[in-house]
Design a protein around this motif. Structure first.
Motif, PDB file in Angstrom:
ATOM      1  N   GLU A  13       0.818  -1.225   0.000  1.00 54.95           N
ATOM      2  CA  GLU A  13       0.000   0.000   0.000  1.00 54.95           C
ATOM      3  C   GLU A  13       0.845   1.265   0.000  1.00 54.95           C
ATOM      4  OE1 GLU A  13      -3.317   0.220   2.696  1.00 54.95           O
ATOM      5  OE2 GLU A  13      -3.665  -1.941   2.515  1.00 54.95           O
ATOM      6  N   ILE A  14       1.844   1.323   0.848  1.00 48.36           N
ATOM      7  CA  ILE A  14       2.677   2.531   0.924  1.00 48.36           C
ATOM      8  C   ILE A  14       3.480   2.716  -0.356  1.00 48.36           C
ATOM      9  CG2 ILE A  14       4.637   1.457   2.108  1.00 48.36           C
ATOM     10  CD1 ILE A  14       3.321   4.998   2.777  1.00 48.36           C
ATOM     11  N   THR A  15       3.907   1.610  -0.962  1.00 45.45           N
ATOM     12  CA  THR A  15       4.668   1.705  -2.212  1.00 45.45           C
ATOM     13  C   THR A  15       3.783   2.234  -3.331  1.00 45.45           C
ATOM     14  OG1 THR A  15       6.120  -0.094  -1.522  1.00 45.45           O
ATOM     15  CG2 THR A  15       6.051   0.402  -3.878  1.00 45.45           C
ATOM     16  N   ILE A  16       2.570   1.731  -3.432  1.00 45.88           N
ATOM     17  CA  ILE A  16       1.640   2.214  -4.469  1.00 45.88           C
ATOM     18  C   ILE A  16       1.330   3.694  -4.248  1.00 45.88           C
ATOM     19  CG2 ILE A  16      -0.731   2.031  -5.332  1.00 45.88           C
ATOM     20  CD1 ILE A  16      -0.448  -1.025  -4.914  1.00 45.88           C
ATOM     21  N   LYS A  17       1.091   4.087  -3.007  1.00 46.05           N
ATOM     22  CA  LYS A  17       0.824   5.504  -2.705  1.00 46.05           C
ATOM     23  C   LYS A  17       2.022   6.369  -3.080  1.00 46.05           C
ATOM     24  CE  LYS A  17      -2.508   5.016   1.045  1.00 46.05           C
ATOM     25  NZ  LYS A  17      -2.780   5.214   2.461  1.00 46.05           N
ATOM     26  N   ALA A  18       3.230   5.885  -2.786  1.00 40.71           N
ATOM     27  CA  ALA A  18       4.449   6.647  -3.100  1.00 40.71           C
ATOM     28  C   ALA A  18       4.608   6.808  -4.611  1.00 40.71           C
ATOM     29  CB  ALA A  18       5.673   5.955  -2.517  1.00 40.71           C
ATOM     30  N   LEU A  19       4.387   5.740  -5.361  1.00 40.50           N
ATOM     31  CA  LEU A  19       4.509   5.812  -6.822  1.00 40.50           C
ATOM     32  C   LEU A  19       3.459   6.755  -7.422  1.00 40.50           C
ATOM     33  CD1 LEU A  19       5.223   2.053  -7.590  1.00 40.50           C
ATOM     34  CD2 LEU A  19       6.847   3.950  -7.754  1.00 40.50           C
ATOM     35  N   GLU A  20       2.242   6.669  -6.939  1.00 42.17           N
ATOM     36  CA  GLU A  20       1.180   7.557  -7.435  1.00 42.17           C
ATOM     37  C   GLU A  20       1.483   9.011  -7.095  1.00 42.17           C
ATOM     38  OE1 GLU A  20      -2.402   5.901  -5.760  1.00 42.17           O
ATOM     39  OE2 GLU A  20      -2.596   4.431  -7.388  1.00 42.17           O
ATOM     40  N   ALA A  21       1.951   9.260  -5.888  1.00 38.89           N
ATOM     41  CA  ALA A  21       2.291  10.631  -5.490  1.00 38.89           C
ATOM     42  C   ALA A  21       3.421  11.179  -6.346  1.00 38.89           C
ATOM     43  CB  ALA A  21       2.676  10.678  -4.006  1.00 38.89           C
ATOM     44  N   TYR A  22       4.423  10.356  -6.608  1.00 33.63           N
ATOM     45  CA  TYR A  22       5.543  10.761  -7.464  1.00 33.63           C
ATOM     46  C   TYR A  22       5.026  11.128  -8.858  1.00 33.63           C
ATOM     47  CZ  TYR A  22       9.607  10.502 -10.466  1.00 33.63           C
ATOM     48  OH  TYR A  22      10.563  10.792 -11.398  1.00 33.63           O
ATOM     49  N   ASN A  23       4.214  10.271  -9.443  1.00 37.65           N
ATOM     50  CA  ASN A  23       3.704  10.518 -10.792  1.00 37.65           C
ATOM     51  C   ASN A  23       2.846  11.781 -10.849  1.00 37.65           C
ATOM     52  OD1 ASN A  23       4.984   8.256 -11.878  1.00 37.65           O
ATOM     53  ND2 ASN A  23       3.299   6.928 -11.306  1.00 37.65           N
ATOM     54  N   ASN A  24       2.035  12.006  -9.842  1.00 34.51           N
ATOM     55  CA  ASN A  24       1.220  13.226  -9.798  1.00 34.51           C
ATOM     56  C   ASN A  24       2.101  14.471  -9.665  1.00 34.51           C
ATOM     57  OD1 ASN A  24      -1.267  11.913 -10.031  1.00 34.51           O
ATOM     58  ND2 ASN A  24      -1.415  11.594  -7.832  1.00 34.51           N
ATOM     59  N   THR A  25       3.142  14.373  -8.863  1.00 32.04           N
ATOM     60  CA  THR A  25       4.062  15.502  -8.688  1.00 32.04           C
ATOM     61  C   THR A  25       4.780  15.825  -9.995  1.00 32.04           C
ATOM     62  OG1 THR A  25       4.373  14.948  -6.360  1.00 32.04           O
ATOM     63  CG2 THR A  25       6.063  16.331  -7.391  1.00 32.04           C
ATOM     64  N   ILE A  26       5.256  14.805 -10.687  1.00 29.29           N
ATOM     65  CA  ILE A  26       5.940  15.021 -11.965  1.00 29.29           C
ATOM     66  C   ILE A  26       4.984  15.660 -12.966  1.00 29.29           C
ATOM     67  CG2 ILE A  26       6.976  13.850 -13.961  1.00 29.29           C
ATOM     68  CD1 ILE A  26       8.861  14.123 -11.579  1.00 29.29           C
ATOM     69  N   ALA A  27       3.761  15.168 -13.037  1.00 30.91           N
ATOM     70  CA  ALA A  27       2.770  15.731 -13.967  1.00 30.91           C
ATOM     71  C   ALA A  27       2.543  17.213 -13.667  1.00 30.91           C
ATOM     72  CB  ALA A  27       1.454  14.964 -13.875  1.00 30.91           C
ATOM     73  N   LYS A  28       2.434  17.566 -12.397  1.00 30.75           N
ATOM     74  CA  LYS A  28       2.232  18.970 -12.022  1.00 30.75           C
ATOM     75  C   LYS A  28       3.447  19.823 -12.365  1.00 30.75           C
ATOM     76  CE  LYS A  28      -1.048  18.052  -8.331  1.00 30.75           C
ATOM     77  NZ  LYS A  28      -1.231  17.899  -6.906  1.00 30.75           N
TER      78      LYS A  28
END
Length: 127
Positions: A13-28
């Protein structure tokens, strides 16, 4: 943040959240407003992380869990960023994705030229 926590403690769960947060940050940071980028990069990072984690665990059984997670995270975030940019570039060209472009008659040489041109233009706009 989440990436550091996921590397230190592990867990799906924490790994998936970290990957999603990273991808959202890069997109922004890149100013990408298309949901296609985050969808593609989330799919790619998840697969890349799992694949690299398994390969490292098998190839280097003496490597610590934290080292394996760190290397898998680095690989996954790199792959997700590039894959998301390529998918977004194809979307901007009116192509759904690489497979869609090839099915509609784009040859590999043209795909390579247009992909590199789109990626170059995208990278030039980075702050």
């Amino acid at each position: 943040g989440l990436i550091k926590e996921s590397v230190e403690t592990g867990g799906r769960e924490i790994t998936i959240k970290a990957l999603e947060a990273y991808n959202n940050t890069i997109a922004k940071k890149l100013g990408i407003q298309s949901a296609l980028y985050t969808t593609a990069s989330n799919r790619i990072t998840s697969g890349a992380y799992g694949n690299m984690y398994s390969q490292l665990r098998e190839a280097y059984p003496d490597m610590s869990d934290q080292e394996v997670r760190d290397k898998a995270m680095g690989y996954a975030t790199s792959m997700g960023t590039v894959g998301g940019l390529i998918t977004s570039a194809f979307s901007l060209m009116g192509r759904g994705a690489v497979d869609d472009a090839l099915l509609k008659g784009m040859n590999f040489r043209r795909w390579k030229r247009e992909s590199l041109n789109s990626l170059t233009l995208t990278l030039k706009t980075l702050p």
